[in-house]
Design an enzyme around this catalytic site. Structure first.
Site, PDB file in Angstrom:
ATOM      1  N   TRP A 307     104.973 -66.171  55.514  1.00  0.00           N
ATOM      2  CA  TRP A 307     105.743 -66.541  54.318  1.00  0.00           C
ATOM      3  C   TRP A 307     105.891 -68.072  54.231  1.00  0.00           C
ATOM      4  O   TRP A 307     105.889 -68.653  53.156  1.00  0.00           O
ATOM      5  CB  TRP A 307     107.130 -65.893  54.365  1.00  0.00           C
ATOM      6  CG  TRP A 307     107.944 -66.173  53.126  1.00  0.00           C
ATOM      7  CD1 TRP A 307     107.896 -65.510  51.940  1.00  0.00           C
ATOM      8  CD2 TRP A 307     108.923 -67.214  52.953  1.00  0.00           C
ATOM      9  NE1 TRP A 307     108.770 -66.056  51.050  1.00  0.00           N
ATOM     10  CE2 TRP A 307     109.419 -67.095  51.641  1.00  0.00           C
ATOM     11  CE3 TRP A 307     109.425 -68.207  53.781  1.00  0.00           C
ATOM     12  CZ2 TRP A 307     110.395 -67.950  51.134  1.00  0.00           C
ATOM     13  CZ3 TRP A 307     110.400 -69.065  53.277  1.00  0.00           C
ATOM     14  CH2 TRP A 307     110.871 -68.931  51.971  1.00  0.00           C
ATOM     15  N   HIS A 308     106.011 -68.699  55.415  1.00  0.00           N
ATOM     16  CA  HIS A 308     106.226 -70.151  55.422  1.00  0.00           C
ATOM     17  C   HIS A 308     104.973 -70.938  55.075  1.00  0.00           C
ATOM     18  O   HIS A 308     105.063 -72.103  54.678  1.00  0.00           O
ATOM     19  CB  HIS A 308     106.768 -70.605  56.778  1.00  0.00           C
ATOM     20  CG  HIS A 308     108.219 -70.292  56.948  1.00  0.00           C
ATOM     21  ND1 HIS A 308     108.664 -69.077  57.400  1.00  0.00           N
ATOM     22  CD2 HIS A 308     109.331 -71.028  56.687  1.00  0.00           C
ATOM     23  CE1 HIS A 308     109.986 -69.078  57.414  1.00  0.00           C
ATOM     24  NE2 HIS A 308     110.416 -70.244  56.990  1.00  0.00           N
ATOM     25  N   GLY A 309     103.811 -70.329  55.261  1.00  0.00           N
ATOM     26  CA  GLY A 309     102.588 -71.051  54.910  1.00  0.00           C
ATOM     27  C   GLY A 309     101.366 -70.235  55.255  1.00  0.00           C
ATOM     28  O   GLY A 309     101.392 -69.411  56.171  1.00  0.00           O
TER      29      GLY A 309
END
Lengths: 453, 409
Positions: A307-309
């Site tokens: 989700w963060h990258g």
């Protein structure tokens, strides 16, 4: 548009607040103004992708009505897949195609798409679960999706938490005061602390890592540990403050995570809206603690990383916390570690995790780990003086990341009379606005070596 | 029925103050007159953008508005001073080496904002030098290409290269000027990559000797060399070109203190306490000096090459009044010889001295105008070409890219 831009502070925000005050008695007009302002806010930075956000909002409005009508798992699953499709295309297509060995850069990712996609999913699932009513008015659902305070960097606001306020909200003087105080505090965290430390990190890491000593490498990662906290929590503070000024009460997103005595506690205090989303919408539906818990945890932490990258480093970062939480789960049953030891140990483990988060190049991440664990042969020629220069900032950050300042503030407020409190708070707002404006303006100060008159 | 009177609540004071503050800022933003240039930053300030369908869709308009507001914020200088005070509170600057992170400005030579890290040491601010072989190769390739192009059309024209060292080479602590941080090492490597038909001029040795002799060779608060540094550089050129350098006819001092580009970049009090001053070596007689808007010699204007910088904070403007696309100077030595200097601002301080040895001197600033240098040499009967830049061009590809536009192969 960013909250720390002069355009936001001195053009967008005054217009938005004045219109909100003018129409304070008329919910429909107030919502219309807020929707238009939110779309303008987004379009300022993403003039084309605002259409994607509008389209996604309208689609989710229709899907919400479908789920409400049919209430089957199939409809819900299809709705979630449709909602996730733009996110997967814009954020992960380049990464996914790269896995199979095809070089493809992928499209430019629209800002905030991860946040608003998760908000929509929470809405659809909550409608399915009967926790929220399907919104009949497409513009109100669009308002929920596009609300500018939390649009760019969260927190992830659930529809059920703002459902009532979208339909009817009032702002008291106290709400507004608290909102202003929270906003300027967050602005200060971002532009005075995070950006000061961030400038040094960017400069130091622009040089080869081999120039760092072991101490220098830990110094840089300490800076990053504080930068990411003050940047992100500052943004959340600003979002919560703006929400209060406009009549929305957002849940807290950070709760002094760096005083955590365990990794589990850290994740109860860090980016709370995201971790609770994964808990409520993935972990628990998969079986939670009741069945194949380890698998559930593995999926959740891989997803958290992703989700963060879109990169392996982010997946590894998520899996790193999966391993830590798993180890902690079994070890803490046998060993009880006192807080004076467990707090610094947790802090160090989190700091090590930020190495994976920062370096998208795994070779650089491994090199950084090697240097941090005694393999540093550099002399900190350029890093040393720069890291020394931000020691006062780091001290402020260290104290500021504990509950001490909040407790001190509460103590002072409890012993002084009402008017003195008002004067103190007003002075704080003025000082912070002056200081933050100065820091933002100085960021635009760009002396040229050559004469370009 | 009586209307219920509302009491003003104390809880409204803070929100009202907040709103008044930001609304006042907004009103002043629109109402106050706007400056066109920032003398401290050596640049023109942004103009109000004009929206078009393209800029609106691509985000160019919003970026333009952001930079316009940034550049024209009310009391901008006051806020910049205030941020210096704040930085003083949250950061520490010791008495030893202080390194200020570079800005996010472009590192290209054309729009060279101060993007390099800056070191403050012993009351002197210097751009930190760090070379990379890739950039040496690019710069050498550009120079070799230029030389080939010039000599293909003008075989007798001699081509010289001078990389001027900065104060960092001589005044940074020894450990900071070794290896990749050594300008002299980078210059030697570069010279090894140049064609045999380019004469590399060693400016490092005469400048070092001048420093050893106690000369005031570099400004402490500006990135340029002084008139003494320029004089040493001129001597180095003459030595390589087989010319007799002029003897010093003495110097005069420009009135007023000088706080230069490095001070403006770091705004450090220790620099302000010990400002620079500008001296000028009396040049040979100048018969004419004309500036042009471009290398095609359009829009000619005459100017005095040593201006009185009174009223300007930037006293380095004394030399030629700053950079110009093309300058033509003629002197009293009617030997018919012509020199073309393709240069950055370091050459401004030494250009007049060349009139001792050449009847005509052309100066082209390739950051401000583009032309085919080989054609220029033929057209203006150029005997010698000096390609001069300061050492920091070896830390990025900006200048090499610009020089590559001056020839066709």
């Amino acid at each position: 548009m960013l909250f720390s831009e002069l355009t936001f502070l001195y053009i967008f925000l005054p217009v938005c607040l004045i219109l909100n005050i003018v129409f304070r008695k008329y919910t429909v007009a107030k919502n219309a103004v807020l929707l238009v302002m939110s779309l303008l806010f987004y379009a300022w930075g993403e003039p084309v992708y605002v259409l994607l956000m509008i389209g996604t909002s309208l689609l989710s409005w229709w899907l919400g009505l479908c789920i409400n009508r049919h209430r089957t798992k199939k409809v819900l699953a299809l709705s979630v897949v449709l909602t996730l499709a733009p996110l997967i295309f814009f954020k992960y297509s380049g990464f996914l195609v790269g896995i199979v060995g095809v070089k493809f850069n992928g499209p430019v990712m629209p800002i905030g798409i991860s946040f608003y996609t998760f908000q929509i999913i929470s809405y659809l699932v909550d409608v399915y679960r009967g926790m929220a009513k399907a919104q009949r008015n497409p513009f109100y659902l669009m308002l929920y999706v596009s609300l500018f305070p939390q649009l760019i960097a969260g927190p992830i606001v659930r529809y059920v938490d703002v459902e009532r306020e979208i339909n009817d909200r009032q702002v008291t003087g106290e709400d507004f005061t608290n909102g202003v105080l929270r906003f300027v505090t967050g602005l200060g965290k971002k532009v005075i602390l995070a950006d000061t430390v961030g400038g040094v990190i960017a400069s130091v890491l622009a040089n080869p890592l081999s120039e760092l000593s072991t101490l220098g490498a830990w110094g840089v990662m300490l800076c990053y540990t504080f930068q990411i906290y003050f940047d992100f929590s500052g943004y959340s503070d600003m979002a919560i403050g703006l929400g209060k000024m406009l009549g929305f009460k957002y849940n807290e997103n950070f709760d002094h995570p760096y005083i955590s005595a365990s990794i589990k506690e850290f994740w109860r205090r860090w980016h709370i809206s995201m971790s609770s989303f994964f808990r409520d919408y993935i972990y628990i539906p998969m079986g939670g603690n009741r069945r194949h818990q380890l698998l559930n945890m593995l999926v959740v932490w891989a997803a958290t990383g992703l989700w963060h990258g879109a990169g392996w480093n982010f997946i590894l970062w998520g899996l790193y916390f999966f391993l830590l939480l798993t180890a902690e789960k079994y070890l803490t049953k046998k060993i009880k570690v006192p807080a004076p030891i467990s707090i610094p140990v947790t802090f160090v483990l989190v700091t090590l995790g930020w190495v994976l988060f920062y370096f998208e190049d795994m070779g650089q991440a491994l090199q950084m780990f090697k240097i941090m664990f005694g393999g540093g042969t550099g002399s900190d020629l350029l890093a040393g003086p720069q890291l020394l220069s931000v020691i006062p900032t780091l001290v402020i950050c260290a104290v500021g990341s504990t509950p001490l300042p909040v407790r001190l503030k509460d103590k002072v407020i409890s012993v002084i009379p009402g008017w003195s409190r008002v004067i103190l708070e007003t002075a704080f707002v003025i000082v912070m606005l002056l200081a933050c404006t100065a820091m933002i303006v100085s960021g635009t100060y760009s002396p040229f070596l050559y004469f370009r008159f | 029925m009586k209307k219920k009177s509302k009491k003003f609540s104390a809880s409204n004071i803070t929100p009202l103050t907040f709103i008044i503050f930001i609304v006042t800022g907004a009103i002043m933003l629109f109402a106050l007159p706007k400056d066109k240039i920032s003398a401290e930053e050596n640049r023109t300030l942004s103009k109000a953008p004009i929206p078009t369908a393209y800029t609106l869709a691509k985000g160019g308009y919003s970026r333009g508005v952001n930079s316009y507001l940034n550049d024209h914020f009310p009391f901008r200088d006051f806020f910049i001073d205030l941020s210096d005070c704040l930085n003083g509170l949250v950061t520490y600057r010791g008495s030893g080496v202080t390194i200020i992170p570079g800005g996010s400005g472009s590192s290209s030579a054309e729009f060279a904002a101060v993007a390099n890290d800056i070191m403050i040491y012993n009351g002197r601010a210097m751009e930190i030098f760090r070379y990379d072989d890739i950039y040496l190769e690019k710069y050498a390739a550009a120079l070799n290409g230029l030389q080939r192009s010039i000599n293909s059309k003008s075989p007798d024209t001699r081509v010289f290269s001078m990389i001027v060292p900065t104060s960092y080479e001589f005044y940074a602590p020894a450990k900071y000027s070794r290896g990749v941080h050594s300008e002299s090492e980078a210059i030697d490597k570069l010279n090894g990559l140049l064609s045999e038909d380019i004469t590399a001029i060693d400016a490092v040795t005469p400048v070092r000797n001048s420093i050893i002799d106690g000369g005031y060779v570099y400004f402490r608060t500006d990135h340029h060399w002084t008139t003494d540094g320029a004089f040493a550089g001129y001597g180095a050129f003459c030595g390589s070109a087989g010319l007799e350098p002029m003897s010093s006819k003495g110097k005069y001092t420009v009135p007023g203190d000088f706080l230069g580009t490095m001070y403006n970049a770091v705004r450090d009090d220790s620099l302000a306490r010990n400002p620079d001053y500008v001296e000028v070596h009396y040049p040979p007689d100048v018969e004419s000096c004309h500036g042009y808007a471009d290398a095609e010699m359009n829009t000619e204007y005459e100017f005095f090459p040593l201006m009185d910088p009174e009223g300007h904070d930037n006293k380095y403007l004394t030399f030629l009044g700053g950079d110009k696309p093309l300058i033509k100077m003629t002197g009293a030595n009617h030997n018919g010889k012509t020199l073309l200097i393709v240069k950055d601002s370091y050459a401004n301080a030494m250009s007049l001295l060349f009139l001792e040895n050449y009847e005509t001197v052309y100066l082209i600033d390739p950051r401000l105008t583009v032309t085919d240098l080989a054609d220029f040499c033929v057209e203006h009967d150029v005997d010698d070409v000096l390609l001069e830049n300061y050492a920091l061009v070896l830390t990025n590809s900006g200048m090499a890219d610009i020089l590559s536009q001056l020839y066709n192969e």
